[in-house]
Design a protein around this motif. Sequence first.
Motif, PDB file in Angstrom:
ATOM      1  N   GLY A  98       0.751  -1.095   0.168  1.00 32.37           N
ATOM      2  CA  GLY A  98      -0.019  -0.165  -0.169  1.00 32.37           C
ATOM      3  C   GLY A  98       0.865   1.274   0.048  1.00 32.37           C
ATOM      4  N   VAL A  99       2.019   1.130   0.447  1.00 33.31           N
ATOM      5  CA  VAL A  99       2.882   2.457   0.457  1.00 33.31           C
ATOM      6  C   VAL A  99       3.214   2.845  -0.868  1.00 33.31           C
ATOM      7  CG1 VAL A  99       5.006   3.292   1.530  1.00 33.31           C
ATOM      8  CG2 VAL A  99       3.608   2.216   3.056  1.00 33.31           C
ATOM      9  N   LEU A 100       3.737   1.490  -1.635  1.00 32.89           N
ATOM     10  CA  LEU A 100       4.275   1.881  -2.990  1.00 32.89           C
ATOM     11  C   LEU A 100       3.147   1.655  -3.984  1.00 32.89           C
ATOM     12  CD1 LEU A 100       7.565  -0.528  -2.567  1.00 32.89           C
ATOM     13  CD2 LEU A 100       7.264   2.100  -2.313  1.00 32.89           C
ATOM     14  N   ARG A 101       1.909   1.015  -3.634  1.00 35.45           N
ATOM     15  CA  ARG A 101       0.861   0.958  -4.647  1.00 35.45           C
ATOM     16  C   ARG A 101       1.314   0.151  -5.720  1.00 35.45           C
ATOM     17  NH1 ARG A 101      -2.276   2.754  -0.634  1.00 35.45           N
ATOM     18  NH2 ARG A 101      -3.625   4.474  -1.466  1.00 35.45           N
ATOM     19  N   ALA A 102       2.080  -1.007  -5.265  1.00 34.69           N
ATOM     20  CA  ALA A 102       2.694  -1.903  -6.218  1.00 34.69           C
ATOM     21  C   ALA A 102       2.721  -3.170  -5.690  1.00 34.69           C
ATOM     22  CB  ALA A 102       3.768  -1.401  -7.060  1.00 34.69           C
ATOM     23  N   GLN A 103       3.346  -4.150  -6.381  1.00 32.37           N
ATOM     24  CA  GLN A 103       3.876  -5.548  -6.073  1.00 32.37           C
ATOM     25  C   GLN A 103       5.204  -5.362  -6.167  1.00 32.37           C
ATOM     26  OE1 GLN A 103       1.524  -8.147  -8.390  1.00 32.37           O
ATOM     27  NE2 GLN A 103      -0.074  -8.471  -7.021  1.00 32.37           N
ATOM     28  N   ASN A 104       5.818  -4.770  -6.652  1.00 32.65           N
ATOM     29  CA  ASN A 104       7.155  -4.683  -6.880  1.00 32.65           C
ATOM     30  C   ASN A 104       7.953  -3.410  -6.114  1.00 32.65           C
ATOM     31  OD1 ASN A 104       6.367  -3.301  -8.849  1.00 32.65           O
ATOM     32  ND2 ASN A 104       7.733  -4.171 -10.391  1.00 32.65           N
ATOM     33  N   VAL A 105       9.301  -3.445  -6.358  1.00 31.64           N
ATOM     34  CA  VAL A 105      10.069  -2.564  -5.841  1.00 31.64           C
ATOM     35  C   VAL A 105      10.543  -1.276  -6.742  1.00 31.64           C
ATOM     36  CG1 VAL A 105      11.825  -1.871  -3.816  1.00 31.64           C
ATOM     37  CG2 VAL A 105      10.703  -3.853  -3.770  1.00 31.64           C
ATOM     38  N   PRO A 106      10.296   0.040  -6.451  1.00 35.95           N
ATOM     39  CA  PRO A 106      10.664   0.981  -7.479  1.00 35.95           C
ATOM     40  C   PRO A 106      12.225   0.758  -7.541  1.00 35.95           C
ATOM     41  CG  PRO A 106      10.026   2.286  -5.555  1.00 35.95           C
ATOM     42  CD  PRO A 106       9.573   0.468  -5.380  1.00 35.95           C
ATOM     43  N   LEU A 107      12.993   1.399  -8.548  1.00 32.10           N
ATOM     44  CA  LEU A 107      14.496   1.606  -8.633  1.00 32.10           C
ATOM     45  C   LEU A 107      14.741   3.017  -8.391  1.00 32.10           C
ATOM     46  CD1 LEU A 107      14.965  -0.479 -11.961  1.00 32.10           C
ATOM     47  CD2 LEU A 107      15.249  -1.260  -9.800  1.00 32.10           C
ATOM     48  N   LYS A 108      13.853   3.751  -8.384  1.00 30.39           N
ATOM     49  CA  LYS A 108      14.429   5.162  -8.022  1.00 30.39           C
ATOM     50  C   LYS A 108      13.071   5.730  -7.496  1.00 30.39           C
ATOM     51  CE  LYS A 108      16.151   6.220 -12.416  1.00 30.39           C
ATOM     52  NZ  LYS A 108      16.769   7.254 -13.256  1.00 30.39           N
ATOM     53  N   TRP A 109      12.966   6.932  -6.834  1.00 28.59           N
ATOM     54  CA  TRP A 109      12.038   7.439  -6.206  1.00 28.59           C
ATOM     55  C   TRP A 109      12.614   9.167  -6.105  1.00 28.59           C
ATOM     56  CZ3 TRP A 109      13.368  10.254  -1.924  1.00 28.59           C
ATOM     57  CH2 TRP A 109      14.632   9.694  -1.315  1.00 28.59           C
ATOM     58  N   LYS A 110      11.379  10.027  -6.156  1.00 30.71           N
ATOM     59  CA  LYS A 110      11.728  11.281  -6.124  1.00 30.71           C
ATOM     60  C   LYS A 110      10.435  11.838  -5.391  1.00 30.71           C
ATOM     61  CE  LYS A 110      12.210  15.597  -8.725  1.00 30.71           C
ATOM     62  NZ  LYS A 110      12.157  15.949 -10.292  1.00 30.71           N
ATOM     63  N   VAL A 111      10.904  12.572  -4.015  1.00 30.89           N
ATOM     64  CA  VAL A 111       9.965  13.398  -3.365  1.00 30.89           C
ATOM     65  C   VAL A 111       9.810  14.811  -3.704  1.00 30.89           C
ATOM     66  CG1 VAL A 111       8.930  13.841  -1.141  1.00 30.89           C
ATOM     67  CG2 VAL A 111      10.065  11.724  -1.660  1.00 30.89           C
ATOM     68  N   THR A 112       8.585  15.280  -4.125  1.00 31.76           N
ATOM     69  CA  THR A 112       8.244  16.903  -4.572  1.00 31.76           C
ATOM     70  C   THR A 112       7.448  17.268  -3.611  1.00 31.76           C
ATOM     71  OG1 THR A 112       9.073  16.310  -6.690  1.00 31.76           O
ATOM     72  CG2 THR A 112       8.009  18.331  -6.389  1.00 31.76           C
ATOM     73  N   SER A 113       7.708  18.504  -3.046  1.00 31.66           N
ATOM     74  CA  SER A 113       6.798  19.322  -2.330  1.00 31.66           C
ATOM     75  C   SER A 113       5.547  19.911  -3.107  1.00 31.66           C
ATOM     76  CB  SER A 113       7.327  20.512  -1.358  1.00 31.66           C
ATOM     77  OG  SER A 113       6.437  21.045  -1.039  1.00 31.66           O
ATOM     78  N   VAL A 114       4.452  19.751  -2.566  1.00 33.90           N
ATOM     79  CA  VAL A 114       3.504  20.197  -3.657  1.00 33.90           C
ATOM     80  C   VAL A 114       2.739  21.528  -2.814  1.00 33.90           C
ATOM     81  CG1 VAL A 114       0.987  19.598  -4.170  1.00 33.90           C
ATOM     82  CG2 VAL A 114       2.850  17.880  -4.372  1.00 33.90           C
ATOM     83  N   ASP A 115       2.528  21.505  -1.503  1.00 37.01           N
ATOM     84  CA  ASP A 115       1.919  22.565  -0.624  1.00 37.01           C
ATOM     85  C   ASP A 115       1.959  22.367   0.739  1.00 37.01           C
ATOM     86  OD1 ASP A 115      -0.350  21.177  -0.534  1.00 37.01           O
ATOM     87  OD2 ASP A 115      -1.543  22.381  -1.915  1.00 37.01           O
ATOM     88  N   SER A 116       1.620  23.363   1.637  1.00 35.99           N
ATOM     89  CA  SER A 116       1.333  23.300   2.950  1.00 35.99           C
ATOM     90  C   SER A 116       0.382  24.051   3.310  1.00 35.99           C
ATOM     91  CB  SER A 116       2.513  23.350   3.672  1.00 35.99           C
ATOM     92  OG  SER A 116       3.556  22.311   3.485  1.00 35.99           O
ATOM     93  N   GLY A 117      -0.439  23.930   4.194  1.00 37.21           N
ATOM     94  CA  GLY A 117      -1.503  25.056   4.899  1.00 37.21           C
ATOM     95  C   GLY A 117      -2.574  23.734   5.458  1.00 37.21           C
ATOM     96  N   MET A 118      -3.092  24.552   6.414  1.00 43.10           N
ATOM     97  CA  MET A 118      -4.123  24.225   7.298  1.00 43.10           C
ATOM     98  C   MET A 118      -3.779  22.790   8.224  1.00 43.10           C
ATOM     99  SD  MET A 118      -6.979  25.667   6.366  1.00 43.10           S
ATOM    100  CE  MET A 118      -8.506  24.678   6.889  1.00 43.10           C
ATOM    101  N   GLY A 119      -2.245  23.119   8.534  1.00 46.79           N
ATOM    102  CA  GLY A 119      -1.695  21.969   9.459  1.00 46.79           C
ATOM    103  C   GLY A 119      -1.379  20.744   8.824  1.00 46.79           C
ATOM    104  N   LYS A 120      -1.244  20.925   7.443  1.00 44.51           N
ATOM    105  CA  LYS A 120      -0.697  19.751   6.594  1.00 44.51           C
ATOM    106  C   LYS A 120       0.198  19.987   5.563  1.00 44.51           C
ATOM    107  CE  LYS A 120      -4.110  16.853   8.169  1.00 44.51           C
ATOM    108  NZ  LYS A 120      -3.695  16.356   9.331  1.00 44.51           N
ATOM    109  N   THR A 121       1.172  19.263   5.239  1.00 45.76           N
ATOM    110  CA  THR A 121       2.029  19.269   4.353  1.00 45.76           C
ATOM    111  C   THR A 121       1.859  18.235   3.115  1.00 45.76           C
ATOM    112  OG1 THR A 121       4.426  19.711   3.396  1.00 45.76           O
ATOM    113  CG2 THR A 121       4.073  18.010   4.639  1.00 45.76           C
ATOM    114  N   ASN A 122       1.963  18.485   1.851  1.00 47.38           N
ATOM    115  CA  ASN A 122       1.543  17.680   0.855  1.00 47.38           C
ATOM    116  C   ASN A 122       2.617  17.343  -0.203  1.00 47.38           C
ATOM    117  OD1 ASN A 122      -1.489  17.081   1.252  1.00 47.38           O
ATOM    118  ND2 ASN A 122      -1.424  19.409   1.111  1.00 47.38           N
TER     119      ASN A 122
END
Length: 153
Positions: A98-122
């Motif tokens: 469920g974390v990866l939404r897949a049955q296998n493992v990705p070879l690379k990952w990248k996390v990009t900030s989308v926005d923050s507000g109302m006590g949350k960050t996305n």
Amino acid sequence: MLQLPTKRVTSIALAAAAGAAALSLAVAAGTSATAAAPPSVSGSPEGAFTRIADFYGSYIDAVYDGDGATADRLRAFYLSEPLRRELRQWEDANHADGVLRAQNVPLKWKVTSVDSGMGKTNAAVTLTWSSNTTTTVHVQADLATRKITAIRD
């Protein structure tokens, strides 16, 4: 006029010639004359966005290495309890991670900030797979607790 010792003048001339030669080689090779900066990663334990990146990097490493115990500990530390329950249900229904939404493992990952507000960050987490395709999951974390509270396709 300033008089430099002969050895000093020779050293300066040699250094200038070496620099010009390096610049000429770099231009001829189509590369930059300045050395590429070494890769770096930074973060802060205080930031919810950094926690998202830390979690995904560590979690993917653990799953890739087949270390289920570490993956479980990472989930317990970084994910809120309601999200952990939701992920268990999603995984039972979809027969995938469920974390990866897949049955296998990705070879690379990248996390990009989308926005923050109302006590949350996305953030958007882009996962790159062996076929060089990508998928993106959308992740939300609580600014106060720094726990990840939602993972969506």
